[in-house]
Design a protein around this motif. Sequence first.
Motif, mmCIF file in Angstrom:
data_model
loop_
_atom_site.group_PDB
_atom_site.id
_atom_site.type_symbol
_atom_site.label_atom_id
_atom_site.label_comp_id
_atom_site.label_asym_id
_atom_site.label_seq_id
_atom_site.Cartn_x
_atom_site.Cartn_y
_atom_site.Cartn_z
ATOM 1 N N LYS A 1 -36.729 79.217 -69.123
ATOM 2 C CA LYS A 1 -36.825 78.917 -67.684
ATOM 3 C C LYS A 1 -35.542 79.325 -66.963
ATOM 4 C CE LYS A 1 -37.576 74.519 -68.480
ATOM 5 N NZ LYS A 1 -37.717 74.559 -69.945
ATOM 6 N N THR A 2 -34.403 78.828 -67.473
ATOM 7 C CA THR A 2 -33.140 79.085 -66.776
ATOM 8 C C THR A 2 -32.740 80.556 -66.859
ATOM 9 O OG1 THR A 2 -32.466 76.824 -67.247
ATOM 10 C CG2 THR A 2 -30.725 78.343 -66.597
ATOM 11 N N THR A 3 -32.924 81.151 -68.016
ATOM 12 C CA THR A 3 -32.575 82.577 -68.176
ATOM 13 C C THR A 3 -33.368 83.433 -67.191
ATOM 14 O OG1 THR A 3 -32.176 82.187 -70.516
ATOM 15 C CG2 THR A 3 -32.502 84.478 -69.845
ATOM 16 N N PHE B 1 -32.359 71.382 -60.660
ATOM 17 C CA PHE B 1 -32.890 70.012 -60.714
ATOM 18 C C PHE B 1 -33.020 69.575 -62.173
ATOM 19 C CE2 PHE B 1 -36.448 67.298 -58.485
ATOM 20 C CZ PHE B 1 -35.680 66.156 -58.676
ATOM 21 N N ASP B 2 -32.155 70.132 -63.026
ATOM 22 C CA ASP B 2 -32.160 69.786 -64.448
ATOM 23 C C ASP B 2 -30.879 69.002 -64.735
ATOM 24 O OD1 ASP B 2 -32.052 69.639 -67.181
ATOM 25 O OD2 ASP B 2 -32.338 71.787 -67.528
ATOM 26 N N PHE B 3 -31.024 67.824 -65.339
ATOM 27 C CA PHE B 3 -29.834 67.007 -65.610
ATOM 28 C C PHE B 3 -28.823 67.731 -66.511
ATOM 29 C CE2 PHE B 3 -32.729 66.325 -69.013
ATOM 30 C CZ PHE B 3 -31.935 66.180 -70.143
ATOM 31 N N LYS C 1 -27.848 70.694 -65.991
ATOM 32 C CA LYS C 1 -27.080 71.513 -65.034
ATOM 33 C C LYS C 1 -26.784 72.922 -65.541
ATOM 34 C CE LYS C 1 -24.313 67.399 -63.989
ATOM 35 N NZ LYS C 1 -22.984 66.861 -63.867
ATOM 36 N N SER C 2 -27.641 73.498 -66.348
ATOM 37 C CA SER C 2 -27.327 74.806 -66.955
ATOM 38 C C SER C 2 -27.084 75.901 -65.911
ATOM 39 C CB SER C 2 -28.463 75.271 -67.861
ATOM 40 O OG SER C 2 -28.896 74.228 -68.668
ATOM 41 N N PHE C 3 -27.971 75.971 -64.925
ATOM 42 C CA PHE C 3 -27.852 77.025 -63.913
ATOM 43 C C PHE C 3 -26.581 76.782 -63.087
ATOM 44 C CE2 PHE C 3 -30.839 80.080 -61.542
ATOM 45 C CZ PHE C 3 -29.801 80.716 -60.918
ATOM 46 N N PHE D 1 -36.360 76.389 -57.626
ATOM 47 C CA PHE D 1 -36.023 75.191 -58.393
ATOM 48 C C PHE D 1 -36.061 75.512 -59.878
ATOM 49 C CE2 PHE D 1 -37.126 72.981 -54.478
ATOM 50 C CZ PHE D 1 -36.309 71.861 -54.496
ATOM 51 N N ASP D 2 -34.976 75.132 -60.577
ATOM 52 C CA ASP D 2 -34.968 75.203 -62.044
ATOM 53 C C ASP D 2 -35.037 73.758 -62.535
ATOM 54 O OD1 ASP D 2 -34.697 76.101 -64.663
ATOM 55 O OD2 ASP D 2 -32.501 76.130 -64.567
ATOM 56 N N ILE D 3 -36.089 73.438 -63.301
ATOM 57 C CA ILE D 3 -36.246 72.043 -63.738
ATOM 58 C C ILE D 3 -36.134 71.924 -65.255
ATOM 59 C CG2 ILE D 3 -37.612 71.428 -61.708
ATOM 60 C CD1 ILE D 3 -40.110 71.465 -63.383
HETATM 61 MG MG LIG Z 1 -33.116 75.421 -68.483
#
Ligand SMILES: [Mg+2]
Length: 214
Positions: A14-16, A38-40, A42-44, A91-93
């Motif tokens: 997802k994030t990539t 919106f991911d705890f 915080k990767s992005f 949004f990245d979740i």
């Molecule tokens: Mg991710």
Amino acid sequence: MIITFGTQKGGVGKTTLAIAFANYISLHTDYKISVLDFDFQKSFFQKWKDDEMLKGDYLYDVVLVDEANEALTNDDDLLKQLKDSEEIFLFDIAGNIQKKYSKVLKHSNFIVVPFSYSDVTINSTLVFVNLCKILEIEGKMLFVRNNVDKNGKYLNQIEMDLELQQHGKLLDNSVFKRNCLQTITTKKLTSEQKLAVKSFFDELIFNIREYGSD
Ligand SMILES: [Mg+2]
Ligand SMILES: Nc1ncnc2c1ncn2[C@@H]1O[C@H](COP(=O)(O)OP(=O)(O)OP(=O)(O)O)[C@@H](O)[C@H]1O
């Protein structure tokens, strides 16, 4: 418009793909894009912060959604404004879907769902699809095969493809497993990285333009 990269599975890309997409949109289209992490985990956001020291200007802003501003993602009027905007709000979740994602998922114009054909991923993808049904999402689900092994054989592919096609659009172009995507930054897309995602993103953007005008 709101485009959410999500599914009920961790580590499917997802994030990539969200980073690659934000870079591609900024560099190769006229759309303006802003990212909401919106991911705890915080990767992005963390990557974007770390990239500050790399040469070149930022291509876009990344806002971290946390306890301090999470209420925004529960505000129907605000989400409708983002939804109707010409600008893309990406949004990245996280891979474990929580109740707090309900409204963002519901109001997303598009939900991009990366998946692979392993048994566990298939089950999680279908769980996510069902959840989206329960939420009565307004937008369209776009499924993308990610991390595809060129020589891989997938026994359950036909069955899975038929299933997914009932719930949204399964994109023809896949994203193959490429080492260059493992070192992606938020400030540029190398020619190798661009090549790895171009056909998929061109198809994705075609669909966004096509369905976006509905
Ligand atoms: Mg991710
Ligand atoms: N097409 C690809 N080719 C090679 N590596 C990939 C590809 N897609 C993703 N990866 C790698 O797979 C790992 C997981 O990817 P990523 O963090 O983007 O997944 P995620 O779905 O966002 O995970 P999480 O649910 O934890 O947020 C990363 O190491 C990433 O570099």
